[in-house]
Design a protein around this motif. Structure first.
Motif, PDB file in Angstrom:
ATOM      1  N   ARG A   1       3.612  20.474 -16.111  1.00  0.00           N
ATOM      2  CA  ARG A   1       2.662  21.576 -16.302  1.00  0.00           C
ATOM      3  C   ARG A   1       3.349  22.926 -16.074  1.00  0.00           C
ATOM      4  NH1 ARG A   1      -1.411  23.742 -18.877  1.00  0.00           N
ATOM      5  NH2 ARG A   1      -2.601  25.146 -17.590  1.00  0.00           N
ATOM      6  N   LEU A   2       4.191  23.003 -15.049  1.00  0.00           N
ATOM      7  CA  LEU A   2       4.914  24.240 -14.766  1.00  0.00           C
ATOM      8  C   LEU A   2       5.842  24.599 -15.916  1.00  0.00           C
ATOM      9  CD1 LEU A   2       5.697  26.486 -12.752  1.00  0.00           C
ATOM     10  CD2 LEU A   2       7.447  24.926 -11.890  1.00  0.00           C
ATOM     11  N   ILE A   3       6.586  23.627 -16.435  1.00  0.00           N
ATOM     12  CA  ILE A   3       7.497  23.880 -17.552  1.00  0.00           C
ATOM     13  C   ILE A   3       6.711  24.313 -18.790  1.00  0.00           C
ATOM     14  CG2 ILE A   3       9.091  22.753 -19.168  1.00  0.00           C
ATOM     15  CD1 ILE A   3      10.099  21.120 -16.757  1.00  0.00           C
ATOM     16  N   HIS A   4       5.566  23.681 -19.020  1.00  0.00           N
ATOM     17  CA  HIS A   4       4.733  24.052 -20.171  1.00  0.00           C
ATOM     18  C   HIS A   4       4.249  25.497 -20.057  1.00  0.00           C
ATOM     19  CE1 HIS A   4       1.906  23.606 -23.453  1.00  0.00           C
ATOM     20  NE2 HIS A   4       0.958  24.078 -22.669  1.00  0.00           N
ATOM     21  N   ARG A   5       3.820  25.908 -18.890  1.00  0.00           N
ATOM     22  CA  ARG A   5       3.350  27.285 -18.692  1.00  0.00           C
ATOM     23  C   ARG A   5       4.482  28.297 -18.853  1.00  0.00           C
ATOM     24  NH1 ARG A   5       0.043  28.239 -13.524  1.00  0.00           N
ATOM     25  NH2 ARG A   5      -0.362  30.176 -14.648  1.00  0.00           N
ATOM     26  N   ILE A   6       5.663  27.959 -18.348  1.00  0.00           N
ATOM     27  CA  ILE A   6       6.817  28.863 -18.483  1.00  0.00           C
ATOM     28  C   ILE A   6       7.202  29.000 -19.954  1.00  0.00           C
ATOM     29  CG2 ILE A   6       9.287  29.100 -17.998  1.00  0.00           C
ATOM     30  CD1 ILE A   6       8.710  27.886 -15.238  1.00  0.00           C
ATOM     31  N   ASN A   7       7.202  27.896 -20.698  1.00  0.00           N
ATOM     32  CA  ASN A   7       7.528  27.958 -22.122  1.00  0.00           C
ATOM     33  C   ASN A   7       6.498  28.767 -22.896  1.00  0.00           C
ATOM     34  OD1 ASN A   7       9.903  26.535 -21.980  1.00  0.00           O
ATOM     35  ND2 ASN A   7       8.936  24.563 -22.388  1.00  0.00           N
ATOM     36  N   ALA A   8       5.212  28.612 -22.566  1.00  0.00           N
ATOM     37  CA  ALA A   8       4.162  29.367 -23.253  1.00  0.00           C
ATOM     38  C   ALA A   8       4.317  30.860 -22.985  1.00  0.00           C
ATOM     39  CB  ALA A   8       2.785  28.885 -22.804  1.00  0.00           C
ATOM     40  N   ARG A   9       4.641  31.225 -21.764  1.00  0.00           N
ATOM     41  CA  ARG A   9       4.844  32.632 -21.422  1.00  0.00           C
ATOM     42  C   ARG A   9       6.055  33.194 -22.162  1.00  0.00           C
ATOM     43  NH1 ARG A   9       5.312  33.957 -15.225  1.00  0.00           N
ATOM     44  NH2 ARG A   9       3.498  32.599 -15.298  1.00  0.00           N
TER      45      ARG A   9
ATOM     46  N   MET B   1       0.815  -1.198   0.000  1.00  0.00           N
ATOM     47  CA  MET B   1       0.000   0.000   0.000  1.00  0.00           C
ATOM     48  C   MET B   1       0.859   1.264   0.000  1.00  0.00           C
ATOM     49  SD  MET B   1      -3.058   0.920  -0.055  1.00  0.00           S
ATOM     50  CE  MET B   1      -4.018   2.329   0.182  1.00  0.00           C
ATOM     51  N   GLU B   2       1.936   1.247   0.772  1.00  0.00           N
ATOM     52  CA  GLU B   2       2.824   2.414   0.827  1.00  0.00           C
ATOM     53  C   GLU B   2       3.520   2.636  -0.515  1.00  0.00           C
ATOM     54  OE1 GLU B   2       5.471   1.851   4.046  1.00  0.00           O
ATOM     55  OE2 GLU B   2       3.908   1.916   5.573  1.00  0.00           O
ATOM     56  N   ALA B   3       3.825   1.558  -1.214  1.00  0.00           N
ATOM     57  CA  ALA B   3       4.483   1.680  -2.517  1.00  0.00           C
ATOM     58  C   ALA B   3       3.556   2.337  -3.527  1.00  0.00           C
ATOM     59  CB  ALA B   3       4.918   0.303  -3.009  1.00  0.00           C
ATOM     60  N   ILE B   4       2.276   2.024  -3.473  1.00  0.00           N
ATOM     61  CA  ILE B   4       1.312   2.624  -4.395  1.00  0.00           C
ATOM     62  C   ILE B   4       1.187   4.119  -4.135  1.00  0.00           C
ATOM     63  CG2 ILE B   4      -1.111   2.656  -5.081  1.00  0.00           C
ATOM     64  CD1 ILE B   4      -1.162  -0.357  -4.521  1.00  0.00           C
ATOM     65  N   ILE B   5       1.166   4.504  -2.866  1.00  0.00           N
ATOM     66  CA  ILE B   5       1.092   5.930  -2.511  1.00  0.00           C
ATOM     67  C   ILE B   5       2.358   6.650  -2.975  1.00  0.00           C
ATOM     68  CG2 ILE B   5       1.003   7.564  -0.583  1.00  0.00           C
ATOM     69  CD1 ILE B   5      -0.751   5.508   0.883  1.00  0.00           C
ATOM     70  N   LEU B   6       3.510   6.009  -2.798  1.00  0.00           N
ATOM     71  CA  LEU B   6       4.778   6.609  -3.221  1.00  0.00           C
ATOM     72  C   LEU B   6       4.811   6.787  -4.737  1.00  0.00           C
ATOM     73  CD1 LEU B   6       7.635   7.589  -2.541  1.00  0.00           C
ATOM     74  CD2 LEU B   6       8.398   5.215  -2.800  1.00  0.00           C
ATOM     75  N   ILE B   7       4.395   5.782  -5.483  1.00  0.00           N
ATOM     76  CA  ILE B   7       4.370   5.861  -6.944  1.00  0.00           C
ATOM     77  C   ILE B   7       3.386   6.950  -7.386  1.00  0.00           C
ATOM     78  CG2 ILE B   7       3.729   4.619  -9.050  1.00  0.00           C
ATOM     79  CD1 ILE B   7       4.876   2.089  -7.713  1.00  0.00           C
ATOM     80  N   GLY B   8       2.235   7.008  -6.739  1.00  0.00           N
ATOM     81  CA  GLY B   8       1.251   8.045  -7.061  1.00  0.00           C
ATOM     82  C   GLY B   8       1.793   9.439  -6.796  1.00  0.00           C
ATOM     83  N   ALA B   9       2.513   9.607  -5.690  1.00  0.00           N
ATOM     84  CA  ALA B   9       3.097  10.914  -5.355  1.00  0.00           C
ATOM     85  C   ALA B   9       4.157  11.309  -6.382  1.00  0.00           C
ATOM     86  CB  ALA B   9       3.692  10.879  -3.954  1.00  0.00           C
ATOM     87  N   ILE B  10       4.972  10.340  -6.799  1.00  0.00           N
ATOM     88  CA  ILE B  10       6.011  10.622  -7.805  1.00  0.00           C
ATOM     89  C   ILE B  10       5.364  11.028  -9.134  1.00  0.00           C
ATOM     90  CG2 ILE B  10       7.830   9.575  -9.203  1.00  0.00           C
ATOM     91  CD1 ILE B  10       8.614   7.957  -6.701  1.00  0.00           C
ATOM     92  N   VAL B  11       4.323  10.317  -9.538  1.00  0.00           N
ATOM     93  CA  VAL B  11       3.624  10.649 -10.781  1.00  0.00           C
ATOM     94  C   VAL B  11       2.997  12.034 -10.669  1.00  0.00           C
ATOM     95  CG1 VAL B  11       1.662  10.018 -12.247  1.00  0.00           C
ATOM     96  CG2 VAL B  11       3.248   8.255 -11.472  1.00  0.00           C
ATOM     97  N   LEU B  12       2.370  12.341  -9.546  1.00  0.00           N
ATOM     98  CA  LEU B  12       1.741  13.635  -9.346  1.00  0.00           C
ATOM     99  C   LEU B  12       2.763  14.772  -9.409  1.00  0.00           C
ATOM    100  CD1 LEU B  12      -0.880  15.166  -8.709  1.00  0.00           C
ATOM    101  CD2 LEU B  12      -0.281  14.924  -6.282  1.00  0.00           C
ATOM    102  N   VAL B  13       3.882  14.608  -8.740  1.00  0.00           N
ATOM    103  CA  VAL B  13       4.918  15.648  -8.750  1.00  0.00           C
ATOM    104  C   VAL B  13       5.491  15.803 -10.160  1.00  0.00           C
ATOM    105  CG1 VAL B  13       7.230  16.223  -7.890  1.00  0.00           C
ATOM    106  CG2 VAL B  13       5.474  15.419  -6.308  1.00  0.00           C
ATOM    107  N   THR B  14       5.661  14.700 -10.878  1.00  0.00           N
ATOM    108  CA  THR B  14       6.162  14.762 -12.255  1.00  0.00           C
ATOM    109  C   THR B  14       5.182  15.524 -13.148  1.00  0.00           C
ATOM    110  OG1 THR B  14       7.310  12.653 -11.962  1.00  0.00           O
ATOM    111  CG2 THR B  14       6.938  13.391 -14.225  1.00  0.00           C
ATOM    112  N   LEU B  15       3.891  15.238 -13.016  1.00  0.00           N
ATOM    113  CA  LEU B  15       2.888  15.937 -13.815  1.00  0.00           C
ATOM    114  C   LEU B  15       2.837  17.423 -13.478  1.00  0.00           C
ATOM    115  CD1 LEU B  15      -0.002  13.312 -13.837  1.00  0.00           C
ATOM    116  CD2 LEU B  15       1.516  13.942 -15.726  1.00  0.00           C
ATOM    117  N   MET B  16       2.971  17.759 -12.208  1.00  0.00           N
ATOM    118  CA  MET B  16       2.982  19.163 -11.818  1.00  0.00           C
ATOM    119  C   MET B  16       4.209  19.879 -12.398  1.00  0.00           C
ATOM    120  SD  MET B  16       1.601  18.840  -7.869  1.00  0.00           S
ATOM    121  CE  MET B  16       2.395  20.334  -7.392  1.00  0.00           C
ATOM    122  N   GLY B  17       5.343  19.218 -12.405  1.00  0.00           N
ATOM    123  CA  GLY B  17       6.553  19.800 -12.999  1.00  0.00           C
ATOM    124  C   GLY B  17       6.411  20.001 -14.496  1.00  0.00           C
TER     125      GLY B  17
END
Length: 66
Positions: free
Chosen positions: A19-27, A1-17
């Protein structure tokens, strides 16, 4: 169960990064598109040659003065 939460957190942080890079490039792209580029002023940013070569007027070469 902890591994699934860890993998989910890594995926979430990667997606947020991503999105941030995409917004900076668009600006950045919008900033470049709004800027008008023009020709450089004569003499600005250009280096002069140390040795200026003269081109002979007659392509056959210099005439022998006899």
């Amino acid at each position: 169960m902890e591994a699934i939460i860890l993998i989910g957190a890594i995926v979430l942080v990667t997606l947020m990064g991503m999105r941030l890079i995409h917004r900076i490039n668009a600006r950045h792209d919008a900033r470049i598109a709004s800027h008008t580029f023009s020709d450089a002023m004569p003499g600005v940013g250009r280096r002069s040659r140390k040795h200026h070569r003269r081109v002979p007027e007659d392509p056959s070469g210099p005439a022998d003065p006899d």
